[in-house]
Design an enzyme around this catalytic site. Sequence first.
Site, short mmCIF file in Angstrom:
data_model
loop_
_atom_site.label_atom_id
_atom_site.label_comp_id
_atom_site.label_asym_id
_atom_site.label_seq_id
_atom_site.Cartn_x
_atom_site.Cartn_y
_atom_site.Cartn_z
N ARG A 97 1.01 -1.51 7.32
CA ARG A 97 1.20 0.02 6.89
C ARG A 97 2.26 0.26 7.20
O ARG A 97 2.82 1.42 6.68
CB ARG A 97 0.41 0.31 6.63
CG ARG A 97 -0.86 0.39 5.00
CD ARG A 97 -1.00 1.44 5.06
NE ARG A 97 -0.97 1.82 3.73
CZ ARG A 97 -1.00 3.21 3.34
NH1 ARG A 97 -2.42 3.03 3.44
NH2 ARG A 97 -0.50 3.97 3.50
N GLU A 126 -0.24 9.97 1.63
CA GLU A 126 -0.90 10.80 2.32
C GLU A 126 -0.95 9.95 3.56
O GLU A 126 -0.54 11.02 4.71
CB GLU A 126 -2.13 11.04 1.54
CG GLU A 126 -3.51 11.42 2.95
CD GLU A 126 -4.49 12.22 2.14
OE1 GLU A 126 -5.47 11.05 1.58
OE2 GLU A 126 -4.91 12.75 1.50
N ASP A 127 -1.23 8.33 3.98
CA ASP A 127 -1.21 8.11 4.95
C ASP A 127 -0.16 8.72 5.94
O ASP A 127 -0.14 8.17 7.08
CB ASP A 127 -2.34 6.96 5.26
CG ASP A 127 -3.11 7.20 4.53
OD1 ASP A 127 -3.62 7.70 4.90
OD2 ASP A 127 -3.30 5.68 4.17
N ASP A 147 0.98 -1.34 0.15
CA ASP A 147 0.43 -0.37 0.33
C ASP A 147 0.49 1.18 -0.21
O ASP A 147 0.00 2.13 0.77
CB ASP A 147 -0.81 0.03 1.49
CG ASP A 147 -2.30 -1.10 0.92
OD1 ASP A 147 -2.64 -1.39 0.22
OD2 ASP A 147 -2.22 -1.73 1.85
N CYS A 156 -4.83 10.04 -1.88
CA CYS A 156 -3.85 9.91 -1.11
C CYS A 156 -2.56 9.11 -1.94
O CYS A 156 -2.10 8.65 -0.89
CB CYS A 156 -4.61 7.88 -0.70
SG CYS A 156 -6.73 7.85 -0.61
N HIS A 190 -11.62 6.23 5.17
CA HIS A 190 -10.53 7.37 5.96
C HIS A 190 -11.50 8.76 6.09
O HIS A 190 -12.84 8.40 4.88
CB HIS A 190 -9.82 7.68 5.46
CG HIS A 190 -8.99 7.69 5.57
ND1 HIS A 190 -7.62 6.77 4.15
CD2 HIS A 190 -8.37 6.69 6.86
CE1 HIS A 190 -6.81 6.20 5.35
NE2 HIS A 190 -6.89 6.31 5.78
N ARG A 249 -9.11 3.76 11.87
CA ARG A 249 -7.14 3.49 12.19
C ARG A 249 -6.01 4.94 11.99
O ARG A 249 -5.09 4.64 12.46
CB ARG A 249 -6.63 4.07 10.31
CG ARG A 249 -7.46 3.24 8.93
CD ARG A 249 -6.63 2.11 9.45
NE ARG A 249 -6.58 1.19 7.90
CZ ARG A 249 -6.10 0.84 6.89
NH1 ARG A 249 -5.62 1.83 6.34
NH2 ARG A 249 -6.88 0.34 6.02
C1 CIR Z 1 -5.12 1.40 3.07
O1 CIR Z 1 -6.07 0.33 2.94
O2 CIR Z 1 -4.64 1.16 3.51
C2 CIR Z 1 -5.14 1.15 1.34
N1 CIR Z 1 -5.02 -0.22 0.54
C3 CIR Z 1 -5.88 2.60 0.77
C4 CIR Z 1 -5.08 3.70 1.62
C5 CIR Z 1 -6.43 4.61 0.95
N2 CIR Z 1 -5.86 6.04 1.49
C6 CIR Z 1 -6.02 7.36 1.55
O3 CIR Z 1 -7.39 7.31 1.70
N3 CIR Z 1 -5.86 8.12 2.35
#
Ligand code: CIR
Length: 252
Positions: free
Chosen positions: A87, A67-68, A62, A247, A162, A132
């Site tokens: 992650r 962004e995360d 991922d 993201c 999110h 999260r």
């Molecule tokens: C996740 O589930 O963490 C990733 N497959 C997708 C993350 C998407 N990120 C975001 O919305 N900021």
Amino acid sequence: MQRITRAIVRQPGKNFADGITTSNLGIPSFELALQQHHAYCDAIRKCGVEVTVLEADERFPDGCFVEDTAVITKEVAIITKPGDIARLGEESRIAEILSEFKKVETILLPGNLDGGDILRVDNHFYIGMSHRTNQEGAKQLSEILSKYGYTSSQIPVKTVLHLKTGITYIGNNNYVSIDEFADLFKSSNVIKLDKDENYSANCLLINDNLLIPKGFSKSKNEIVKLGYKIIEVEMSEFRKMDGGLTCLSLLF
Ligand code: CIR
């Protein structure tokens, strides 16, 4: 709003399809995801932004959803602790690269926080309390932000991954939102999406342009009425992995 000059992105890796998803939209194609990622970077460049492209890191399927891993202001880059165990660790490379540009502060475990839960509106930061992002992560973020003069508050997140999966702020007091969040911003102009176009709540304002996902004509018509210069970006493969436009980059 502050002008964006730089973006950090990370390419999807060959094992992109092994990432986390709830979407039921099928298995993404790596080749197509890579093409879409190139097009996304080109769209950002069109907005006058210099893009730093990091190599994929196959330890983290991922990892392209950068962004995360950080929340960035003019003064500081706040490195997060992603809230899904698979992650955790993605943030190390991001901390390294952001430290070339910014002072760095860090959210510490047991705090968890994903950047996708952070909705900035001028000098206020809404923190989505999703699966999260936990209270400890939110508390640490608020404390760090307050040192730099920013305020924050929390919004529960129930039906989406999110906060920004369901609502984005597109400047000029305008929001694009799914039902869950639309009534929270009653004194603003909220484009409330039809359910079948919920994915298009995640839009990305960069300087004078608004990036929107391709294929959502009702939302597009509403946004066009507000006078935005729109760039449509094909996101099908990232959508299969629950990712949206915001993201895929860290902007500052
Ligand atoms: C996740 O589930 O963490 C990733 N497959 C997708 C993350 C998407 N990120 C975001 O919305 N900021």
